[in-house]
Design an enzyme around this catalytic site. Structure first.
Site, PDB file in Angstrom:
ATOM      1  N   SER A 148      -6.203   7.135   7.080  1.00  0.00           N
ATOM      2  CA  SER A 148      -5.170   6.231   7.563  1.00  0.00           C
ATOM      3  C   SER A 148      -4.483   6.858   8.759  1.00  0.00           C
ATOM      4  CB  SER A 148      -4.131   5.963   6.467  1.00  0.00           C
ATOM      5  OG  SER A 148      -3.041   5.217   6.971  1.00  0.00           O
ATOM      6  N   TYR A 159       1.910  10.032   0.457  1.00  0.00           N
ATOM      7  CA  TYR A 159       0.754   9.250   0.909  1.00  0.00           C
ATOM      8  C   TYR A 159       0.221   9.794   2.228  1.00  0.00           C
ATOM      9  CZ  TYR A 159      -2.099   5.195   2.155  1.00  0.00           C
ATOM     10  OH  TYR A 159      -3.139   4.375   2.505  1.00  0.00           O
TER      11      TYR A 159
END
Length: 276
Positions: A148, A159
């Site tokens: 990501s 995350y």
């Protein structure tokens, strides 16, 4: 004397984790369209069966289902054994399974953060290693890990830290695999319209042209990622606009990126790209 008809070559096989929703379902559909048989992995056995039936009916490919929770080590070991099978080789591995947490790292539930680490990091490590170990002796194979743009953002929470691990691990693996016929690719998308965002009550685009430019469609990400994977590229960033963002995040001083990120409203900070 009539020569025997040569056997029809078997279709390549792709294994996709988190394959029943979001990007994972998109990867499964696209790989089936490209002529791959599938092994699809997810926790929900009933949803796996319905997904497999739809893929078989629409694309005429073989689909094997493997129900597994990648945060459970025994389940992960079963998936790793399937990835490393010699008798039924996996030609393409897509490490896609993942989820996000709407809580801070330092005062959140430790069990939730440990599970996130197990799914987003440990599973990618174990399965990538199993795939490479089986593919290198055959001299062919592809590993695609879903990272990501969030992995380039310091201060983006657990995350972002997990996705940074996926990016660096994939780049390391790609270097080690150079010259073997096996490749490793990490895709770094920005914000993607998936059911994760719908479940979280997050807006995924609107009528404004800016909103439409920021958010990506699943097929847009999947097709770019697979094209780059089969071309042997190490890093895939779908669309020019997100390539520009990725480049900026990569070269800007990390302290500046962190300061800007932490100045955003807390709700916006928790809206990490690529959560699915």
């Amino acid at each position: 004397m009539t020569s025997a008809t040569p056997p029809r070559p078997a279709r390549p096989t792709a294994l996709v984790t988190g394959a029943t929703a979001g990007l994972g379902a998109g990867f499964a559909r696209s790989l089936a369209r490209r002529g791959h048989d599938l092994v699809i992995v997810a926790r929900d056995a009933e949803r796996l069966d319905s997904t497999a039936a739809a893929l078989r009916a629409e694309h005429g490919v073989g689909v094997e289902v493997l129900a597994a929770d990648l945060s459970v080590r025994a389940d992960l070991d079963r998936v790793a054994q399937r990835v490393g099978s010699v008798e039924a080789p996996v030609d393409v591995l897509v490490n896609n399974a993942g989820f996000g947490l709407k809580q801070r790292f330092f005062d959140g539930d430790p069990a939730d953060h440990e599970r996130m680490f197990d799914v987003l990091c440990r599973a990618v490590m174990v399965l990538s290693r199993a795939a490479a170990g089986a593919m290198v002796p055959r001299g062919r194979g592809r590993v695609l890990n879903v990272g990501s743009v969030a992995g380039l953002v310091p201060g983006g929470g657990h995350y972002s830290a997990a996705k940074a691990y996926v990016i660096v691990l994939t780049e390391t693996l790609a270097g080690e695999l150079r010259g073997t016929g096996v490749t490793a690719t990490v895709v770094e998308p920005g914000y993607v319209r998936t059911e994760f965002h719908a479940r979280s009550g997050m807006r995924s685009g609107g009528s404004s042209s800016l909103s439409n430019r920021i958010w990506l469609d699943i097929d847009e990400v999947v097709d770019a990622a697979l094209d780059d994977t089969f071309a042997g590229r190490v890093v895939s960033v779908p669309t020019r606009r997100w390539k520009a963002v990725s480049t900026l995040l990569d070269v800007a001083p990390r302290r500046l990126v962190s300061t800007v990120w932490n100045a955003m409203p807390s709700g916006a900070r928790r809206r990490h790209p690529t959560q699915r």
